[in-house]
Enzyme design. Sequence first.
Site, short mmCIF file in Angstrom:
data_model
loop_
_atom_site.label_atom_id
_atom_site.label_comp_id
_atom_site.label_asym_id
_atom_site.label_seq_id
_atom_site.Cartn_x
_atom_site.Cartn_y
_atom_site.Cartn_z
N GLY A 224 3.41 2.12 11.04
CA GLY A 224 3.16 1.25 12.20
C GLY A 224 2.93 -0.19 11.81
N ALA A 225 2.06 -0.41 10.84
CA ALA A 225 1.71 -1.77 10.47
C ALA A 225 0.87 -1.74 9.20
CB ALA A 225 0.91 -2.45 11.58
N MET A 226 0.58 -2.94 8.67
CA MET A 226 -0.15 -3.02 7.40
C MET A 226 -1.11 -4.21 7.44
SD MET A 226 -0.76 -1.86 4.41
CE MET A 226 -2.01 -2.63 3.42
N GLU A 227 -2.34 -3.94 6.98
CA GLU A 227 -3.44 -4.88 7.15
C GLU A 227 -3.58 -5.94 6.06
OE1 GLU A 227 -3.79 -1.55 6.38
OE2 GLU A 227 -5.44 -1.24 4.97
N ASN A 228 -2.50 -6.33 5.36
CA ASN A 228 -2.59 -7.34 4.30
C ASN A 228 -3.50 -8.50 4.73
OD1 ASN A 228 -0.22 -5.95 3.15
ND2 ASN A 228 0.81 -6.91 4.88
N GLU B 30 -5.38 -2.82 12.74
CA GLU B 30 -5.12 -3.66 11.56
C GLU B 30 -6.15 -4.79 11.48
OE1 GLU B 30 -3.20 -2.21 9.64
OE2 GLU B 30 -2.24 -0.92 11.13
N GLU C 106 0.86 -1.19 0.00
CA GLU C 106 0.00 0.00 0.00
C GLU C 106 0.89 1.24 0.00
OE1 GLU C 106 -2.83 0.37 3.21
OE2 GLU C 106 -3.69 2.16 2.33
N GLU D 4 -9.56 4.42 6.42
CA GLU D 4 -8.71 4.83 7.54
C GLU D 4 -9.48 5.60 8.61
OE1 GLU D 4 -6.23 3.35 8.02
OE2 GLU D 4 -5.49 2.67 6.07
N1 B3K Z 1 -2.93 1.01 5.68
C1 B3K Z 1 -1.61 1.13 6.23
C2 B3K Z 1 -0.90 2.35 5.80
C3 B3K Z 1 -0.13 2.20 4.54
C4 B3K Z 1 0.74 3.42 4.30
C5 B3K Z 1 1.34 3.39 2.96
N2 B3K Z 1 2.26 4.48 2.71
C6 B3K Z 1 -1.62 1.09 7.72
C7 B3K Z 1 -2.90 1.39 8.36
O1 B3K Z 1 -3.42 2.49 8.32
O2 B3K Z 1 -3.47 0.50 8.93
ZN ZN Z 2 -5.34 1.85 8.77
#
Ligand code: B3K
Ligand code: ZN
Length: 889
Positions: free
Chosen positions: A267-271, A304, A127, A326
């Site tokens: 911080g983190a990523m919700e894959n 996440e 992302e 978000e």
């Molecule tokens: N969705 C990701 C953020 C990605 C940022 C990319 N530059 C984390 C979050 O908001 O949960």
């Molecule tokens: Zn988020």
Amino acid sequence: MRDAQPSTIYLSEYQVPAYLIDTTALVFELGEESTKVSSQLHIRRNPASTISNAPLALHGTELELISLAIDGRTLDASEWTQSGEQLIIASVPAEFVLSCETRIRPQDNTSLEGLYKSSGMFCTQCEAEGFRKITYYLDRPDVMSVFTVEIIADAQRYPVLLSNGNLSAAEVLADGRHKTVWQDPFPKPAYLFALVAGKLACVEDRFKTMSGRDVALKIYVEDKDADKCEHAMVSLKNAMRWDEEVYGREYDLDIFNIVAVDDFNMGAMENKSLNIFNTSCVLAKPETTTDAGFQRVEGVVAHEYFHNWSGNRVTCRDWFQLSLKEGFTVFRDAEFSADMGSPTVKRVEDVTLLRTAQFAEDAGPMAHPIRPDSFIEISNFYTVTVYEKGAEVVRMIHTLLGPELFRKGSDLYFDRHDGQAVTCEDFVLAMEDASGVDLGQFRNWYSQAGTPKLKVSAEYDAAAQTYTLHVQQSCPATPGQSKKAPFHIPFAVALLGEAGQLALQLQNAALNTETADNTEMVLNVTKAEQSFIFTGIKEEPVPSLLRGFSAPVKLEFDYSREQLLRLMSSDSDGFCRWDASQQLGLAEISQALADIAAEHDVVPESAYLDACRALLSDESLDGAMVAMMLQLPSEAYLAEIFHPVDVLGLHRARETLRLVIAQALRGELLACYSRCASNAVYAADAGQIAQRSLKNTALSYLMLLNDDTGRELATRQFEHSENMTDRLAALNALVNSTAPYKAEALQRFYQNWQHEPLVINQWFQVQAMCRLPGTLETVQGLMAHPAFDIRNPNKVRALIGAFCGQNSVNFHREDGAGYRFLADQVIVLNRSNPQIASRLLVPLTKWRKYLPAAQQLMCAELQRILAQPDLSSDVYEVVSKSVQEYSEE
Ligand code: B3K
Ligand code: ZN
């Protein structure tokens, strides 16, 4: 790096994709030199697209193309062209399989976007537009595909191979390599793709969902960190239960993985089913992690996880809709954290962030609505506006609808749009359809930037027994938006009488909502000017306004000191009690500024000191609230109130006032400190956190006295505490003092914790935030320390970010050395990690707020950055917008 002409992308130019990708099959061969990525994409023309015979334009950046075939026929070089970030095939059938092989070099990828290596492991961050650094693709969130992923790698170096969804096969290969195959049954956009390969320990647990699904929960970390996963695991299970109870949302696969990596841009990523986390947002144990750290882990793990519905099952149509996922998810995680701990403390913390960082963004050159109209680089729009103001907008919908109708609205939204990529408008429409509440004017919150101002005055008519609130709203111009239409502002109020809150009866009340007991009302402010007349009011009340911070606005009401003291001691709304304390503190700081300018002694009002004394001595109060109320408004908040900002003057006024308060309340502070000392086994619960926060607030005041008592307390606390919250608070107190012990304390801290990178980051940060002169030189020295690494974003944030963003008095040194330092770092990071470079820049972009001499120096540094060759689109956008005159159309 940017094209010669970085282009602006507009929401108004959105078009549905000309092609869709039904299935995506990927094979990764991970090597030490390079990685080969083979893809098979089942592509067909999008029936919803009106463009017939459109060329196929795939996104791809920094890729080495090995081969390209359609339905098994290798394409000749004349059949495709490359332009900028696109690979264009002029003529394709209506439906076909595209096969593509590319080579990439994750080892050399310092941008931490796409596939890269962190501490010996492979990981991804896609992302918003990182997938195009992995292979050619339609890298846009409205192209959703079913993914199958095969990963092949050396079995010794990378025993763990993960991707999204379910493991469908694992095989040992003859050449020392092994492979796994993953299938994700849910169609998803490429930004939710993830891959991890490394040597990792796994901490496991299980969760049974409300319909009886048994989910395996796994947290993958480096071996040495396996003892720091319990808090994240408990937080995950709490979040899973909470989402079932509050939103009726259940997890949808049999496996949920979290992987912790050291080098991560945020911080983190919700894959989907494979969340990738910054170690700072997973790892926690009392010896190494502060209370704030524990709360951050809980909040981010929940955030996440919640994205699985608000983001993954229902995703964004395009990146202008980012706040759809978000803002909503931040609102969800804030409510969760409030339920897990202290709701008032959580609210005050969130409002503080909003009023400092977000209001500042709204007043600066990068101001944008929560749904921006245009951008150059989407990475620059992961902002406090899109996230935190976006969450406030969802909160206002919650307030206007009430909890039951809001839940009906969220049910409708999830059911109606499950599996789709949608817009903010779809969210608002679902809320309207489910509730019958008209959100027509409310939509202005999505399209207009800037912080609205509410100017309120009141009139009491004793004879008629009426109390009238006159409300005026306005909103300052922002870049590209000079005129604003009025907002629909939910304005929560109560009226305090001698014996408590008065019953509220409004003339023409039709459109306003009341609480069950009739003493709090949400007024619908919709016009530029409006009056609300309360009837049957038998005494002149003190108005309690914007209760719970019911809207992200700046409120102006001319309270007397007595009224504020009344609110501070007896309002039933915790936010308003705290806010009254801040307004009183602000009045004292203004007075101190004037006193210092006139070379008078700073003498706070005795009523203010009495109120602080009463707070310190009343053992029945919530310690966390007391701590927050005793803290004077931060310098960041002052910079939002005083214009132009005289950084040094404000710093002196605030510090002098703090010293005078400490002198006046020495006895009470000491008593409070001893009362809060505790031998209880550490727990990150609201009660203990409150106690530690009050104790450490008392300590920071006592240290200002610069006598043996404070120093001994700090030294003892530093040496004997067994938790990081207290130890770090003591170190912070020592570092900001002239205590001879401070050098030794810093050294001992380093020696004890040098094996824990996250703790060493705190060590960097404490030093970077020291208010004393000479801190810039300390920071420059620390950049040469062996534990510092400019490629690691956590270290950059701890040292450079903390110094430039949270140490005003040193960053704004009058000789401009702080500005020069930041510009130098931005220029270096622009090459290696553009996202971090452009984030770091933010303090310089606020140059218009400061005194003329500072403005000039700051602007000169921005110009120096702008003149650099090869600026990334990230840095280019922020710098160029910062130096532009605001356009007035
Ligand atoms: N969705 C990701 C953020 C990605 C940022 C990319 N530059 C984390 C979050 O908001 O949960
Ligand atoms: Zn988020």
